[in-house]
Design a protein around this motif. Structure first.
Motif, PDB file in Angstrom:
ATOM      1  N   LYS A 249       8.326 -21.290  96.375  1.00 35.65           N
ATOM      2  CA  LYS A 249       9.404 -22.206  96.738  1.00 35.65           C
ATOM      3  C   LYS A 249       8.905 -23.322  97.647  1.00 35.65           C
ATOM      4  CE  LYS A 249      13.389 -19.104  96.328  1.00 35.65           C
ATOM      5  NZ  LYS A 249      14.557 -18.502  97.019  1.00 35.65           N
ATOM      6  N   ASN A 250       7.815 -23.056  98.357  1.00 34.06           N
ATOM      7  CA  ASN A 250       7.224 -24.059  99.230  1.00 34.06           C
ATOM      8  C   ASN A 250       6.276 -24.923  98.409  1.00 34.06           C
ATOM      9  OD1 ASN A 250       5.861 -25.575 101.113  1.00 34.06           O
ATOM     10  ND2 ASN A 250       4.895 -23.844 102.161  1.00 34.06           N
ATOM     11  N   PRO A 251       6.613 -26.191  98.179  1.00 31.39           N
ATOM     12  CA  PRO A 251       5.766 -27.037  97.308  1.00 31.39           C
ATOM     13  C   PRO A 251       4.354 -27.228  97.831  1.00 31.39           C
ATOM     14  CG  PRO A 251       7.399 -28.365  98.458  1.00 31.39           C
ATOM     15  CD  PRO A 251       7.772 -26.944  98.699  1.00 31.39           C
ATOM     16  N   MET A 252       4.152 -27.039  99.151  1.00 32.78           N
ATOM     17  CA  MET A 252       2.843 -27.239  99.749  1.00 32.78           C
ATOM     18  C   MET A 252       2.053 -25.945  99.884  1.00 32.78           C
ATOM     19  SD  MET A 252       2.961 -30.467 100.090  1.00 32.78           S
ATOM     20  CE  MET A 252       1.431 -30.677 100.992  1.00 32.78           C
ATOM     21  N   ALA A 253       2.577 -24.837  99.396  1.00 36.53           N
ATOM     22  CA  ALA A 253       1.933 -23.539  99.581  1.00 36.53           C
ATOM     23  C   ALA A 253       0.523 -23.531  98.995  1.00 36.53           C
ATOM     24  CB  ALA A 253       2.768 -22.437  98.940  1.00 36.53           C
ATOM     25  N   ALA A 254      -0.420 -23.019  99.790  1.00 37.86           N
ATOM     26  CA  ALA A 254      -1.806 -22.912  99.337  1.00 37.86           C
ATOM     27  C   ALA A 254      -1.926 -21.785  98.312  1.00 37.86           C
ATOM     28  CB  ALA A 254      -2.721 -22.640 100.530  1.00 37.86           C
ATOM     29  N   PRO A 255      -2.930 -21.842  97.468  1.00 38.90           N
ATOM     30  CA  PRO A 255      -3.063 -20.828  96.415  1.00 38.90           C
ATOM     31  C   PRO A 255      -3.654 -19.524  96.919  1.00 38.90           C
ATOM     32  CG  PRO A 255      -4.884 -22.345  96.286  1.00 38.90           C
ATOM     33  CD  PRO A 255      -3.978 -22.868  97.373  1.00 38.90           C
ATOM     34  N   TYR A 256      -3.227 -18.443  96.317  1.00 41.98           N
ATOM     35  CA  TYR A 256      -3.940 -17.178  96.454  1.00 41.98           C
ATOM     36  C   TYR A 256      -3.821 -16.440  95.130  1.00 41.98           C
ATOM     37  CZ  TYR A 256       0.685 -15.151  97.603  1.00 41.98           C
ATOM     38  OH  TYR A 256       2.008 -14.762  97.598  1.00 41.98           O
ATOM     39  N   PRO A 257      -4.875 -15.699  94.775  1.00 43.93           N
ATOM     40  CA  PRO A 257      -4.957 -15.149  93.418  1.00 43.93           C
ATOM     41  C   PRO A 257      -3.928 -14.065  93.150  1.00 43.93           C
ATOM     42  CG  PRO A 257      -6.770 -14.357  94.754  1.00 43.93           C
ATOM     43  CD  PRO A 257      -6.079 -15.404  95.568  1.00 43.93           C
ATOM     44  N   ILE A 258      -3.550 -13.953  91.879  1.00 45.19           N
ATOM     45  CA  ILE A 258      -2.718 -12.855  91.412  1.00 45.19           C
ATOM     46  C   ILE A 258      -3.663 -11.743  90.972  1.00 45.19           C
ATOM     47  CG2 ILE A 258      -1.071 -12.116  89.645  1.00 45.19           C
ATOM     48  CD1 ILE A 258      -0.039 -14.989  89.567  1.00 45.19           C
ATOM     49  N   PRO A 259      -3.554 -10.553  91.562  1.00 41.24           N
ATOM     50  CA  PRO A 259      -4.482  -9.470  91.232  1.00 41.24           C
ATOM     51  C   PRO A 259      -4.539  -9.193  89.732  1.00 41.24           C
ATOM     52  CG  PRO A 259      -3.118  -8.866  93.108  1.00 41.24           C
ATOM     53  CD  PRO A 259      -2.555 -10.145  92.558  1.00 41.24           C
ATOM     54  N   VAL A 260      -5.741  -8.950  89.236  1.00 39.39           N
ATOM     55  CA  VAL A 260      -6.047  -8.566  87.861  1.00 39.39           C
ATOM     56  C   VAL A 260      -5.985  -9.759  86.899  1.00 39.39           C
ATOM     57  CG1 VAL A 260      -5.503  -7.040  85.923  1.00 39.39           C
ATOM     58  CG2 VAL A 260      -5.190  -6.230  88.269  1.00 39.39           C
ATOM     59  N   LYS A 261      -4.987 -10.618  87.063  1.00 41.75           N
ATOM     60  CA  LYS A 261      -4.786 -11.707  86.116  1.00 41.75           C
ATOM     61  C   LYS A 261      -5.503 -12.981  86.566  1.00 41.75           C
ATOM     62  CE  LYS A 261      -0.330  -9.803  84.735  1.00 41.75           C
ATOM     63  NZ  LYS A 261       1.102 -10.046  84.532  1.00 41.75           N
ATOM     64  N   GLY A 263      -4.979 -16.224  87.429  1.00 46.06           N
ATOM     65  CA  GLY A 263      -3.879 -17.085  87.826  1.00 46.06           C
ATOM     66  C   GLY A 263      -3.670 -17.001  89.316  1.00 46.06           C
ATOM     67  N   PHE A 264      -2.624 -17.642  89.809  1.00 50.99           N
ATOM     68  CA  PHE A 264      -2.438 -17.688  91.248  1.00 50.99           C
ATOM     69  C   PHE A 264      -0.986 -17.960  91.608  1.00 50.99           C
ATOM     70  CE2 PHE A 264      -4.086 -21.714  89.592  1.00 50.99           C
ATOM     71  CZ  PHE A 264      -3.066 -22.595  89.917  1.00 50.99           C
ATOM     72  N   THR A 265      -0.679 -17.693  92.865  1.00 51.82           N
ATOM     73  CA  THR A 265       0.578 -18.112  93.476  1.00 51.82           C
ATOM     74  C   THR A 265       0.292 -19.386  94.266  1.00 51.82           C
ATOM     75  OG1 THR A 265       1.415 -15.851  93.681  1.00 51.82           O
ATOM     76  CG2 THR A 265       2.360 -17.501  95.161  1.00 51.82           C
ATOM     77  N   SER A 266       1.139 -20.392  94.097  1.00 46.47           N
ATOM     78  CA  SER A 266       0.968 -21.620  94.868  1.00 46.47           C
ATOM     79  C   SER A 266       2.231 -22.458  94.769  1.00 46.47           C
ATOM     80  CB  SER A 266      -0.231 -22.441  94.357  1.00 46.47           C
ATOM     81  OG  SER A 266       0.124 -23.190  93.205  1.00 46.47           O
ATOM     82  N   GLY A 267       2.255 -23.528  95.550  1.00 48.92           N
ATOM     83  CA  GLY A 267       3.297 -24.525  95.400  1.00 48.92           C
ATOM     84  C   GLY A 267       2.930 -25.505  94.300  1.00 48.92           C
ATOM     85  N   HIS A 268       3.879 -26.355  93.935  1.00 49.15           N
ATOM     86  CA  HIS A 268       3.599 -27.239  92.799  1.00 49.15           C
ATOM     87  C   HIS A 268       2.588 -28.335  93.132  1.00 49.15           C
ATOM     88  CE1 HIS A 268       7.197 -29.651  94.354  1.00 49.15           C
ATOM     89  NE2 HIS A 268       6.263 -30.574  94.242  1.00 49.15           N
ATOM     90  N   LYS A 269       2.382 -28.636  94.401  1.00 46.88           N
ATOM     91  CA  LYS A 269       1.391 -29.656  94.756  1.00 46.88           C
ATOM     92  C   LYS A 269      -0.012 -29.212  94.347  1.00 46.88           C
ATOM     93  CE  LYS A 269       4.013 -32.706  96.995  1.00 46.88           C
ATOM     94  NZ  LYS A 269       4.152 -34.119  96.589  1.00 46.88           N
ATOM     95  N   PHE A 270      -0.379 -27.983  94.705  1.00 44.24           N
ATOM     96  CA  PHE A 270      -1.694 -27.482  94.308  1.00 44.24           C
ATOM     97  C   PHE A 270      -1.789 -27.335  92.807  1.00 44.24           C
ATOM     98  CE2 PHE A 270      -4.533 -24.086  93.024  1.00 44.24           C
ATOM     99  CZ  PHE A 270      -5.737 -24.499  93.592  1.00 44.24           C
ATOM    100  N   LEU A 271      -0.723 -26.876  92.161  1.00 39.50           N
ATOM    101  CA  LEU A 271      -0.740 -26.688  90.718  1.00 39.50           C
ATOM    102  C   LEU A 271      -1.062 -27.998  90.000  1.00 39.50           C
ATOM    103  CD1 LEU A 271      -0.272 -25.048  88.140  1.00 39.50           C
ATOM    104  CD2 LEU A 271       2.182 -25.506  88.385  1.00 39.50           C
ATOM    105  N   ILE A 272      -0.489 -29.087  90.466  1.00 39.62           N
ATOM    106  CA  ILE A 272      -0.766 -30.397  89.860  1.00 39.62           C
ATOM    107  C   ILE A 272      -2.249 -30.737  89.976  1.00 39.62           C
ATOM    108  CG2 ILE A 272      -0.370 -32.884  90.083  1.00 39.62           C
ATOM    109  CD1 ILE A 272       2.524 -32.137  90.970  1.00 39.62           C
ATOM    110  N   ASP A 273      -2.810 -30.547  91.165  1.00 40.67           N
ATOM    111  CA  ASP A 273      -4.230 -30.838  91.365  1.00 40.67           C
ATOM    112  C   ASP A 273      -5.100 -29.959  90.472  1.00 40.67           C
ATOM    113  OD1 ASP A 273      -3.578 -32.736  93.269  1.00 40.67           O
ATOM    114  OD2 ASP A 273      -3.905 -31.403  94.977  1.00 40.67           O
ATOM    115  N   TYR A 274      -4.722 -28.705  90.348  1.00 41.41           N
ATOM    116  CA  TYR A 274      -5.498 -27.762  89.536  1.00 41.41           C
ATOM    117  C   TYR A 274      -5.465 -28.176  88.062  1.00 41.41           C
ATOM    118  CZ  TYR A 274      -7.283 -23.292  87.805  1.00 41.41           C
ATOM    119  OH  TYR A 274      -8.029 -22.324  87.189  1.00 41.41           O
TER     120      TYR A 274
END
Length: 317
Positions: A249-261, A263-274
């Motif tokens: 929900k926090n658009p600025m949230a930094a990424p951290y990995p999703i175990p096993v998969k 992918g990651f949890t993050s805000g949309h700002k990081f997702l755009i850069d990725y």
């Protein structure tokens, strides 16, 4: 690819040197339920994704539910689900990721694919694979060791029956001497997207498929693979990968990995850069796999549509 310039699904989804975004269905409920939402709710979400500019909607093929596999697969048959969704949408490409060709008879698959392509007005993107759930092969009395051969057979036969009238075919599973498979695709072919290596060489895939879907991995490995694919293809054939995302929900949230998969949890700002980074290494299409269990899926799709999709629009003016 000239042969697919008038194929609505391919033309909408794939652009050379450009990344576009799709979304994986069926989506799951936000309350942690392992099962997908009902088909009416799925259609509502599909129409929402289309209206927000997502270029594609992809569904998986899980012939059997295996509680020990690590995920639940999908509930509905992919051809039936996509046909239902096609009747309620207008433009979004409809893809499989991917149909397990080793467990289905090639003539049945050819007919189903051609029917869906026709009913959806050439929006079907046909992802194919050999299958990876070990319990399925004995259940269907298919030798797992033969899956690479059966994969090649399926593609060869489907190409032939889509293009030719009353073809004569003798193969491991087909003895066609009379009759024909109808309907024929409008273009006498359908875009086939190989998945992984499927027991083949990259050269074989480049020659016999129209695009490649590969699993997410480290960026430098993916870039090396894309470079090999481009060299083997000799012309533009799109490269697609999935990406598992739990959108914060926090658009600025930094990424951290999703175990096993991958992918990651993050805000949309990081997702755009990725996603821009993936575009820079040559990825043409990303299928977002929504992992959110704490937010309504419609809310997540809306946020992606408002803030992320505009950077990677499928249609250019």
């Amino acid at each position: 690819m000239k042969e697919f310039q008038s194929h609505n699904g391919f033309a909408r989804t794939f652009k050379e040197n450009k990344l576009t975004l799709g979304i994986s269905f069926s989506t799951e409920a936000a309350n942690g339920s392992p099962w997908s939402l009902n088909v009416t709710e799925q259609v509502t979400l599909a129409k929402q994704a289309e209206s927000l500019g997502f270029s594609s909607l992809f569904v998986r093929d899980s012939p059997l539910y295996d509680p020990n596999f690590g995920d639940n697969g999908v509930m509905y048959d992919p051809f039936l689900l996509l046909t239902y969704i096609s009747a309620h949408t207008e433009e979004i490409a409809l893809g499989t990721a991917s149909v397990v060709t080793t467990l289905r008879h090639p003539l049945h698959v050819a007919k189903s694919a051609a029917s869906l392509d026709d009913m959806s007005k050439q929006r079907f993107l046909f992802g194919v694979a050999t299958g990876d759930r070990k319990i399925e092969f004995p259940a269907f009395k298919v030798e797992r060791e033969e899956r690479a051969e059966l994969f090649r057979e399926s593609i060869s036969i489907m190409r032939k029956v889509w293009k030719e009238a009353f073809p004569q075919i003798q193969s491991k599973r087909v003895g066609l001497t009379e009759g024909d498979v109808i309907p024929k695709p409008l273009l006498n072919t359908i875009p086939i997207l190989g998945t992984g290596f499927s027991g083949q060489t990259i050269e074989w895939l480049a020659e016999n498929t129209d695009g490649w879907m590969f699993y997410g991995q480290e960026a430098f490995r993916q870039q090396e693979l894309i470079e090999r694919w481009r060299e083997a293809s000799g012309r533009f054939k799109p490269f697609t990968q999935p990406l598992v995302i739990n959108l914060s929900k926090n658009p600025m949230a930094a990424p951290y990995p999703i175990p096993v998969k991958v992918g990651f949890t993050s805000g949309h700002k990081f997702l755009i850069d990725y996603l821009y980074a993936l575009q820079n290494i040559g990825v043409n299409h990303v299928i977002l796999v929504l992992e959110n269990r704490d937010r309504p899926i419609a809310e997540v799709i809306q946020e992606l549509g408002e803030y992320v999709v505009p950077h990677f629009l499928a249609l250019t003016t």
